[in-house]
Design an enzyme around this catalytic site. Structure first.
Site, PDB file in Angstrom:
ATOM      1  N   ILE A 116       0.837  -1.201   0.000  1.00  0.00           N
ATOM      2  CA  ILE A 116       0.000   0.000   0.000  1.00  0.00           C
ATOM      3  C   ILE A 116       0.872   1.250   0.000  1.00  0.00           C
ATOM      4  CG2 ILE A 116      -1.720   1.325   1.284  1.00  0.00           C
ATOM      5  CD1 ILE A 116      -2.768  -1.361   2.374  1.00  0.00           C
ATOM      6  N   ARG A 198      -4.260   2.072  11.488  1.00  0.00           N
ATOM      7  CA  ARG A 198      -5.149   1.770  12.601  1.00  0.00           C
ATOM      8  C   ARG A 198      -5.093   2.934  13.590  1.00  0.00           C
ATOM      9  NH1 ARG A 198      -6.714  -1.520   9.579  1.00  0.00           N
ATOM     10  NH2 ARG A 198      -7.085  -3.769   9.919  1.00  0.00           N
ATOM     11  N   GLU A 227     -13.483   2.960  16.925  1.00  0.00           N
ATOM     12  CA  GLU A 227     -14.275   3.309  15.743  1.00  0.00           C
ATOM     13  C   GLU A 227     -15.696   2.782  15.929  1.00  0.00           C
ATOM     14  OE1 GLU A 227     -12.358   1.545  12.400  1.00  0.00           O
ATOM     15  OE2 GLU A 227     -10.630   2.845  12.520  1.00  0.00           O
ATOM     16  N   HIS A 247     -13.264   4.737   8.190  1.00  0.00           N
ATOM     17  CA  HIS A 247     -12.504   3.571   7.726  1.00  0.00           C
ATOM     18  C   HIS A 247     -12.948   3.167   6.319  1.00  0.00           C
ATOM     19  CE1 HIS A 247      -9.942   0.158   9.607  1.00  0.00           C
ATOM     20  NE2 HIS A 247      -9.716   0.242   8.313  1.00  0.00           N
ATOM     21  N   GLY A 249     -11.007   2.981   3.641  1.00  0.00           N
ATOM     22  CA  GLY A 249      -9.878   2.593   2.800  1.00  0.00           C
ATOM     23  C   GLY A 249     -10.180   1.600   1.705  1.00  0.00           C
TER      24      GLY A 249
END
Length: 283
Positions: A116, A198, A227, A247, A249
């Protein structure tokens, strides 16, 4: 039906894998995770039960890299702030109050140059950014040359130079609170912190203080701890120099399809007694 279950496909950390569940599934052979991060699983416990584990690293990399660059650009140009100005009834503002920061020519520091992180570097190169990176192991010289990246053996060096710091590490005991008060104070007061890894990689209380007092310019967070944030009056939700997304992604239609396909391939391999394409072993 416990005795019939041979495979579990985890989506968004559900179902919760604990000792009780594992004991109720005597014929379980494999757990396939929807994504690359495995910090929500007790890998040693699962392995001790004779169950194999797999993740989906290939499916998530491009979508997550896109999300990282989207957060960087949105924060740099203050898109959330100016969106609210544009849709307000009066639309009154002073142009000097909504100035963003330049991306082209700025320095991006990537902490965690895995698949990534490397795709983020490829995207950042297209935006004419200077790229620094810190990783447990240095990448090949040829790979560095492709994106024009410079390796920083020490994280402090990267933090002191970068205009944007992007966190792309897995959550481990070593990376828990990797960015705390000391690290934030090493960053430029004009710098932006972007976290797509994270939430627990960052000391969140230290981050709030740094944003409130101008230690750093801004933050763009796709992850928090926990979260979602537990209450609407959380300090992070009150700051104009923060962008928070839930979140996102991996959440594109294509990525979700590819994640499921990758998980199914791992499950079928395990049930057929074949090597898992993306097996994860406890460290």
């Amino acid at each position: 039906v416990g005795k019939k279950v041979q495979a579990i496909y985890l989506w968004w950390h559900k179902p919760v894998i604990d000792r009780e569940l594992l004991q109720s599934l005597p014929n379980l052979k494999v757990i396939a995770n929807s994504g690359v991060g495995m910090d929500h699983l007790d890998l040693r416990l699962i392995a001790s039960s004779g169950v194999k584990m797999a993740n989906a690293p290939h499916a998530v990399s491009s979508a997550t890299a896109d999300a990282g660059m989207a957060l960087l650009l949105a924060s740099a140009r203050r898109l959330v702030e100016v969106h609210h100005i544009a849709i307000s009834p009066s639309m009154e503002y002073c142009e000097a109050d909504i100035l963003g920061v330049r991306v082209a020519g700025a320095t991006l520091g990537i902490i965690g140059m895995g698949s990534i992180g490397y795709k983020i570097a490829l995207r950042a190169k297209a935006f004419e950014m200077n790229i620094l990176y810190h990783n447990r192991t240095r990448r090949k010289v040829q790979e560095e040359q492709v994106v024009g990246a410079t390796y920083c053996k020490k994280i402090d060096s990267l933090l002191q130079q970068a205009d944007f710091v992007m966190l792309v590490v897995s959550l481990t005991p070593q990376t828990h609170n990797l960015i705390g008060k000391r690290e934030l104070e090493l960053m430029k007061p004009t710098a932006t912190l972007i976290n797509i890894s994270r939430g627990a990689v960052v000391d969140q209380e230290a981050l709030v203080a740094a944003l409130q007092t101008g230690v750093i310019r801004a933050a763009a967070l796709d992850v928090t701890s926990p979260e979602p944030l537990p209450r609407l009056d959380h300090p992070l939700l009150k700051l104009k120099n923060v962008i928070i997304t839930p979140h996102l992604g991996i959440k594109t239609d294509k990525a979700c399809y590819m994640i499921t396909k990758e998980a199914v391939e791992n499950i079928l391999a395990a049930l057929s007694g074949l090597p898992l394409p993306n097996e994860v072993l406890p460290s």
